[in-house]
Write a protein that holds these residues in place. Sequence first.
Motif, PDB file in Angstrom:
ATOM      1  N   LYS A   1      -9.429 -48.004  22.249  1.00  0.00           N
ATOM      2  CA  LYS A   1      -9.522 -49.473  21.621  1.00  0.00           C
ATOM      3  C   LYS A   1      -8.579 -50.369  22.448  1.00  0.00           C
ATOM      4  CE  LYS A   1     -12.582 -50.246  18.433  1.00  0.00           C
ATOM      5  NZ  LYS A   1     -12.774 -50.732  17.004  1.00  0.00           N
ATOM      6  N   HIS A   2      -7.694 -49.903  21.497  1.00  0.00           N
ATOM      7  CA  HIS A   2      -6.338 -50.729  22.220  1.00  0.00           C
ATOM      8  C   HIS A   2      -6.098 -50.940  23.633  1.00  0.00           C
ATOM      9  CE1 HIS A   2      -2.317 -52.093  21.377  1.00  0.00           C
ATOM     10  NE2 HIS A   2      -1.817 -51.397  22.310  1.00  0.00           N
ATOM     11  N   LEU A   3      -5.877 -50.298  23.671  1.00  0.00           N
ATOM     12  CA  LEU A   3      -5.685 -49.860  25.685  1.00  0.00           C
ATOM     13  C   LEU A   3      -7.093 -50.872  26.034  1.00  0.00           C
ATOM     14  CD1 LEU A   3      -5.914 -46.252  26.892  1.00  0.00           C
ATOM     15  CD2 LEU A   3      -3.981 -48.155  26.910  1.00  0.00           C
TER      16      LEU A   3
ATOM     17  N   LEU B   1      -4.168 -40.158  30.230  1.00  0.00           N
ATOM     18  CA  LEU B   1      -5.739 -41.501  29.975  1.00  0.00           C
ATOM     19  C   LEU B   1      -5.182 -42.567  29.575  1.00  0.00           C
ATOM     20  CD1 LEU B   1      -7.887 -41.083  28.101  1.00  0.00           C
ATOM     21  CD2 LEU B   1      -6.681 -41.472  26.210  1.00  0.00           C
ATOM     22  N   VAL B   2      -3.758 -42.639  29.352  1.00  0.00           N
ATOM     23  CA  VAL B   2      -3.005 -44.899  29.859  1.00  0.00           C
ATOM     24  C   VAL B   2      -2.757 -45.581  30.660  1.00  0.00           C
ATOM     25  CG1 VAL B   2      -0.947 -45.721  28.506  1.00  0.00           C
ATOM     26  CG2 VAL B   2      -1.871 -44.346  27.162  1.00  0.00           C
ATOM     27  N   ARG B   3      -2.164 -44.265  31.578  1.00  0.00           N
ATOM     28  CA  ARG B   3      -2.309 -44.628  32.944  1.00  0.00           C
ATOM     29  C   ARG B   3      -3.728 -44.649  33.633  1.00  0.00           C
ATOM     30  NH1 ARG B   3      -1.508 -41.995  37.705  1.00  0.00           N
ATOM     31  NH2 ARG B   3      -1.211 -40.248  36.777  1.00  0.00           N
TER      32      ARG B   3
ATOM     33  N   LEU C   1      -8.499 -47.201  31.982  1.00  0.00           N
ATOM     34  CA  LEU C   1      -9.221 -48.686  32.637  1.00  0.00           C
ATOM     35  C   LEU C   1      -9.198 -48.881  33.919  1.00  0.00           C
ATOM     36  CD1 LEU C   1      -6.445 -50.837  30.853  1.00  0.00           C
ATOM     37  CD2 LEU C   1      -8.451 -50.924  30.103  1.00  0.00           C
ATOM     38  N   PRO C   2      -8.475 -48.482  35.050  1.00  0.00           N
ATOM     39  CA  PRO C   2      -9.101 -48.523  36.280  1.00  0.00           C
ATOM     40  C   PRO C   2     -10.256 -47.811  36.486  1.00  0.00           C
ATOM     41  CG  PRO C   2      -6.201 -48.234  36.284  1.00  0.00           C
ATOM     42  CD  PRO C   2      -7.109 -48.135  34.997  1.00  0.00           C
ATOM     43  N   ALA C   3     -10.655 -46.576  35.709  1.00  0.00           N
ATOM     44  CA  ALA C   3     -11.318 -45.906  36.296  1.00  0.00           C
ATOM     45  C   ALA C   3     -12.046 -46.299  35.559  1.00  0.00           C
ATOM     46  CB  ALA C   3     -11.037 -44.209  35.561  1.00  0.00           C
ATOM     47  N   ALA C   4     -12.163 -46.550  34.414  1.00  0.00           N
ATOM     48  CA  ALA C   4     -13.749 -47.974  32.963  1.00  0.00           C
ATOM     49  C   ALA C   4     -14.024 -48.839  34.429  1.00  0.00           C
ATOM     50  CB  ALA C   4     -13.168 -48.231  32.165  1.00  0.00           C
TER      51      ALA C   4
END
Length: 133
Positions: free
Chosen positions: A21-23, A108-110, A113-116
Amino acid sequence: MSRGKVRILVVSSPPLSRLIKHLFEGRPDFEVTTARGGLKRLAPRIERFGPKLIVADVKPVGTNVLQTVRAVKRSSPLSKLILICPLSTFAGRARQCGADACLEPDELVRRLLPAAAMLSFGPAAAISKQTAR
């Protein structure tokens, strides 16, 4: 062309759900909600929320990764599925069963976002979302 928010359903442990959620905080194109309780509680959440994207951690969802992927895709065939897999050996098999992307927890952190963005808006959006940060 205006597009609505991408609804993301996160199925994970509370700490990992909070991280995810934070990402996505401050990302107006995404709306994130969480689900707990495994597959039995997942189907009603999918129906109610109508996610375009589901991010699932295999640990709280169940021990059988392939069964989990099939169940999620059966419950929501139009949703894209990003699976958080602790072992890369599961990733290939999970993709064969219908997972659209697999990420190991340490990436995951890296890469989330690009995958989503790529699964939601296409490859060009993934590049612009990544560079906008």
